[in-house]
Design a protein around this motif. Structure first.
Motif, mmCIF file in Angstrom:
data_model
loop_
_atom_site.group_PDB
_atom_site.id
_atom_site.type_symbol
_atom_site.label_atom_id
_atom_site.label_comp_id
_atom_site.label_asym_id
_atom_site.label_seq_id
_atom_site.Cartn_x
_atom_site.Cartn_y
_atom_site.Cartn_z
ATOM 1 N N THR A 20 0.806 -1.214 0.000
ATOM 2 C CA THR A 20 0.000 0.000 0.000
ATOM 3 C C THR A 20 0.838 1.262 0.000
ATOM 4 N N PHE A 21 2.031 1.242 0.632
ATOM 5 C CA PHE A 21 2.854 2.441 0.742
ATOM 6 C C PHE A 21 3.001 3.152 -0.593
ATOM 7 N N ALA A 22 3.219 2.381 -1.654
ATOM 8 C CA ALA A 22 3.509 2.984 -2.955
ATOM 9 C C ALA A 22 2.259 3.458 -3.676
ATOM 10 N N GLN A 23 1.059 3.261 -3.067
ATOM 11 C CA GLN A 23 -0.170 3.522 -3.801
ATOM 12 C C GLN A 23 -1.041 4.618 -3.204
ATOM 13 N N VAL A 24 -1.022 4.800 -1.900
ATOM 14 C CA VAL A 24 -1.880 5.785 -1.262
ATOM 15 C C VAL A 24 -1.029 6.882 -0.651
ATOM 16 N N ASP A 25 -1.661 8.042 -0.412
ATOM 17 C CA ASP A 25 -0.887 9.173 0.082
ATOM 18 C C ASP A 25 -0.676 9.128 1.586
ATOM 19 N N VAL A 26 -1.602 8.518 2.326
ATOM 20 C CA VAL A 26 -1.453 8.367 3.772
ATOM 21 C C VAL A 26 -1.694 6.903 4.123
ATOM 22 N N VAL A 27 -0.773 6.306 4.849
ATOM 23 C CA VAL A 27 -0.920 4.927 5.308
ATOM 24 C C VAL A 27 -1.381 4.957 6.761
ATOM 25 N N GLY A 314 6.288 5.816 5.128
ATOM 26 C CA GLY A 314 6.196 5.179 3.820
ATOM 27 C C GLY A 314 5.942 6.127 2.674
ATOM 28 N N ASN A 315 5.535 7.369 2.972
ATOM 29 C CA ASN A 315 5.276 8.349 1.928
ATOM 30 C C ASN A 315 5.767 9.722 2.356
ATOM 31 N N SER A 331 4.880 11.003 -2.911
ATOM 32 C CA SER A 331 5.596 9.899 -3.523
ATOM 33 C C SER A 331 5.999 8.904 -2.443
ATOM 34 N N PRO A 332 6.103 7.621 -2.780
ATOM 35 C CA PRO A 332 6.593 6.651 -1.803
ATOM 36 C C PRO A 332 7.984 7.027 -1.296
ATOM 37 N N ASN A 353 9.991 27.544 -4.003
ATOM 38 C CA ASN A 353 10.249 27.159 -2.626
ATOM 39 C C ASN A 353 9.609 25.792 -2.402
ATOM 40 N N VAL A 354 10.441 24.786 -2.200
ATOM 41 C CA VAL A 354 9.966 23.404 -2.121
ATOM 42 C C VAL A 354 10.126 22.905 -0.693
ATOM 43 N N THR A 355 9.040 22.367 -0.130
ATOM 44 C CA THR A 355 9.084 21.800 1.216
ATOM 45 C C THR A 355 8.595 20.359 1.187
ATOM 46 N N ALA A 356 9.034 19.591 2.160
ATOM 47 C CA ALA A 356 8.623 18.193 2.286
ATOM 48 C C ALA A 356 8.117 17.957 3.703
ATOM 49 N N ALA A 357 7.143 17.055 3.828
ATOM 50 C CA ALA A 357 6.599 16.701 5.134
ATOM 51 C C ALA A 357 6.017 15.301 5.056
ATOM 52 N N ASP A 358 5.786 14.684 6.225
ATOM 53 C CA ASP A 358 5.134 13.378 6.246
ATOM 54 C C ASP A 358 3.644 13.547 6.515
ATOM 55 N N ALA A 359 2.932 12.442 6.644
ATOM 56 C CA ALA A 359 1.477 12.489 6.804
ATOM 57 C C ALA A 359 1.065 13.170 8.097
ATOM 58 N N SER A 360 1.955 13.180 9.088
ATOM 59 C CA SER A 360 1.648 13.824 10.363
ATOM 60 C C SER A 360 2.004 15.294 10.375
ATOM 61 N N GLY A 361 2.552 15.769 9.274
ATOM 62 C CA GLY A 361 2.920 17.175 9.184
ATOM 63 C C GLY A 361 4.318 17.487 9.648
ATOM 64 N N ASN A 362 5.120 16.461 9.976
ATOM 65 C CA ASN A 362 6.500 16.712 10.380
ATOM 66 C C ASN A 362 7.301 17.207 9.189
ATOM 67 N N PRO A 363 7.912 18.392 9.276
ATOM 68 C CA PRO A 363 8.643 18.935 8.131
ATOM 69 C C PRO A 363 10.053 18.356 8.040
ATOM 70 N N ALA A 364 10.561 18.271 6.808
ATOM 71 C CA ALA A 364 11.962 17.857 6.615
ATOM 72 C C ALA A 364 12.883 18.886 7.258
ATOM 73 N N LEU A 365 13.984 18.429 7.794
ATOM 74 C CA LEU A 365 14.889 19.314 8.538
ATOM 75 C C LEU A 365 15.514 20.373 7.642
ATOM 76 N N ASN A 366 15.690 20.078 6.353
ATOM 77 C CA ASN A 366 16.334 21.041 5.464
ATOM 78 C C ASN A 366 15.341 21.835 4.624
#
Length: 566
Positions: A20-27, A314-315, A331-332, A353-366
């Motif tokens: 499922t990780f590779a198919q849905v946005d939130v696991v 997973g995403n 993306s997975p 300006n590009v940011t990344a985060a997980d399903a819980s909203g934790n932002p990437a450190l950089n």
């Protein structure tokens, strides 16, 4: 039947998640509600409510012919399985007599966002309509479990999620099941539908029917594999009423849009092993790592961003802000995502300006990564015309041919207002027609791939509408040309000058082996005068930004071209 222990549940869910990780946005990982049907007898009244009250008028919707009952013969648990039974029998309730009975269960549990798994075998008898579905807790439907306290919103404004239904798609192959979304923008005979043919017989084999619901999208899965995702670009009350708690319904309807019931029908069953709901209750504090973002391919109207990152969920979700707009994707974990930012202006610098985060909203450190890129000159020819080779035009039509890599995007807009309009792209050589994709209003587009730079293509568009049709003239377009930027060329002289606007090197593709070229500035001052071969590169790196004029003379005639120096 499959006996379930807590360890088995967790293990089977772990295996499903790997796919499922590779198919849905939130696991969703945490089991928050379930019924394993381990106690024989009546359905667990703590978990389920029998909805039996008839709608106004004495009949259920869609011309169905059953009574829903709370009889033990219509719904019971035996040997670890829930049996939902539709029967042929005369039954009188609420002063109405019907010839069929069936169950309709409401879960007494409602939730917002999560995953539902139902392992079941389905009936396929003619005229039966088994369904696993959901309604918003606030639906105004007399007789529903939540109606008395929360029923304030009419259908379809409440939103309906059909996880699995069978029997109303008799034109489809055997073992075809479908999922659907009903919203104010599309309801009843909704267009928000996905379906799949199940590999093993659905009446003799158990399958897991799942729905994964996040704030971004709703995905439907069969045995852990996604076959349909609903993700409207615009999410408002018309397209996305899925932001309130919903509850689960299990039922078998009879007749109506499910078709005629078999003359020999006596009874049939939907058999359910378990119903499980997963959410994320464990707090995830681990931020995405290894977040990278770089610029990929660039065209005159788009810039590709290549994004990557890893996360324990997973995403990874990505958000891009570029001043005039925003874009989002997921993306997975560890898999590069290509995000195309389109509808950009040519020869324009953009900052992303590009940011990344997980399903819980934790932002990437950089966060955030800042990228800069400039779109190329748009290799497009466009304009407005009224000429027709069949029928006629009053206001006319707009056209545009744009080269994107080795493809050409062709767009036409009919300015005359017509009802029932479709557009077909007509190819001149080996006459053929392809239906174009509607964009909005009376705008249609089609992209043809695998084209050769500097080759000439010839296309027209047939507009078909109620009580008539009109066909544009044929347009000849040289793949890779940018006539909209000032390429002043006669139809006889198929010569090419690119890129235009130019930064340093201007490529010339001419018709003669001997060609006289003269480059002048806006004041008419001669800057270059040369005799060149058919292929020549003119170095303009020392010239200032501005407008220049290139005069080309050969045995085919004289051509004047406006050149823009960046």
């Amino acid at each position: 039947m499959k006996k379930n222990t807590l360890l088995q549940i967790l293990f089977s869910f772990f295996l499903v998640c790997q796919f499922t990780f590779a198919q849905v946005d939130v696991v969703y990982n945490d089991l928050v509600w379930s019924d394993e049907f381990n106690t024989n007898g009546a359905v667990n009244s703590t978990n389920w409510f029998h909805q039996t009250q008839l709608p106004a008028g004495g009949n259920w919707f869609n011309n169905e012919v059953q009574h829903y009952t709370n009889q033990l013969t219509n719904s019971f648990v035996d040997a670890g399985l829930l049996n939902l039974v539709a029967k042929k029998e005369n039954f009188t309730d609420q002063a109405v007599t019907k010839e069929y009975t069936a169950p309709r269960l409401n879960s007494k549990f409602a939730f917002k966002y999560g995953r539902v798994d139902v392992r079941a075998k389905l009936p396929k008898d003619a005229g039966t309509w088994p369904a696993i579905w959901m309604l918003a807790k606030n639906v105004n439907e007399d007789g529903g479990f939540f109606d008395a306290l929360y029923g304030t919103v009419n259908w379809p404004a409440c939103g309906e999620i059909d996880i699995m239904e069978h029997g109303i798609t008799r034109s489809q192959p055997d073992n075809y099941i479908q999922s659907a979304l009903h919203t104010p923008s599309s309801f009843g005979n909704t267009t928000n539908i996905g379906g799949v043919v199940v590999g093993n017989d659905i009446s003799n084999n158990y399958h897991i029917y799942s729905m994964n619901w996040s704030p971004n999208q709703i995905s439907f899965l069969l045995d852990g594999v996604v076959y349909y995702t609903y993700n409207p670009t615009v999410k408002d009350t018309n397209t996305w009423p899925f932001n309130t708690e919903q509850y689960i319904l299990l039922n078998i309807a009879m007749g109506g849009i499910a078709g005629p019931i078999g003359t020999n029908f006596t009874q049939t069953s939907m058999v359910i092993d378990y119903v499980r709901v997963f959410q994320n209750t464990t707090v995830d504090t681990q931020a995405p790592t290894n977040f990278t973002a770089v610029v990929g391919a660039i065209t005159g109207s788009s810039i590709e961003l290549l994004l990557n990152g890893t996360d324990n969920s997973g995403n990874v979700s990505y958000n891009v802000d570029y001043g005039t707009g925003t874009s989002a994707a997921f993306s997975p974990s560890g898999v590069q995502k290509s995000l195309i930012i389109s509808n950009l202006s040519p020869v324009t610098n953009y900052t992303f300006n590009v940011t990344a985060a997980d399903a819980s909203g934790n932002p990437a450190l950089n966060n955030a990564i800042v990228l800069n890129a400039t779109t190329l000159a748009k290799l497009e020819c466009s304009g407005t015309d009224t000429q027709a080779q069949e029928g006629s035009f009053s206001l006319g039509y707009k056209y545009a041919f744009e080269t994107i890599g080795t493809s050409v995007k062709i767009t036409f807009e009919l300015l005359d207002i017509k009802a029932g309009l479709i557009a077909l792209l007509r190819k001149q050589s080996n006459l053929s027609e392809t239906q174009m994709t509607p964009v909005s209003g009376q705008i249609f587009t089609q992209t043809i791939t695998g084209q050769t730079l500097n080759s000439t293509i010839n296309y027209a568009v047939k507009f078909a509408y109620a009580n008539g049709l009109s066909v544009t003239k044929y347009f000849s377009y040289v793949v890779g040309s940018s006539c909209s930027l000032g390429l002043e060329t006669s139809s006889e002289l198929k010569q090419h000058y690119y890129p235009n606007p130019v930064e340093n090197k201007l490529n010339l593709q001419l018709l003669d082996d001997q060609n006289q070229i003269i480059l002048t500035d806006l004041l008419g001052r001669k800057l270059v005068e040369l005799t060149v071969k058919s292929s020549y590169i003119l170095d303009m790196s020392d010239f200032k930004s501005g407008i220049y004029f290139l005069n080309v003379k050969n045995s085919y005639g004289i051509q004047n071209v406006k050149i823009i120096k960046k």
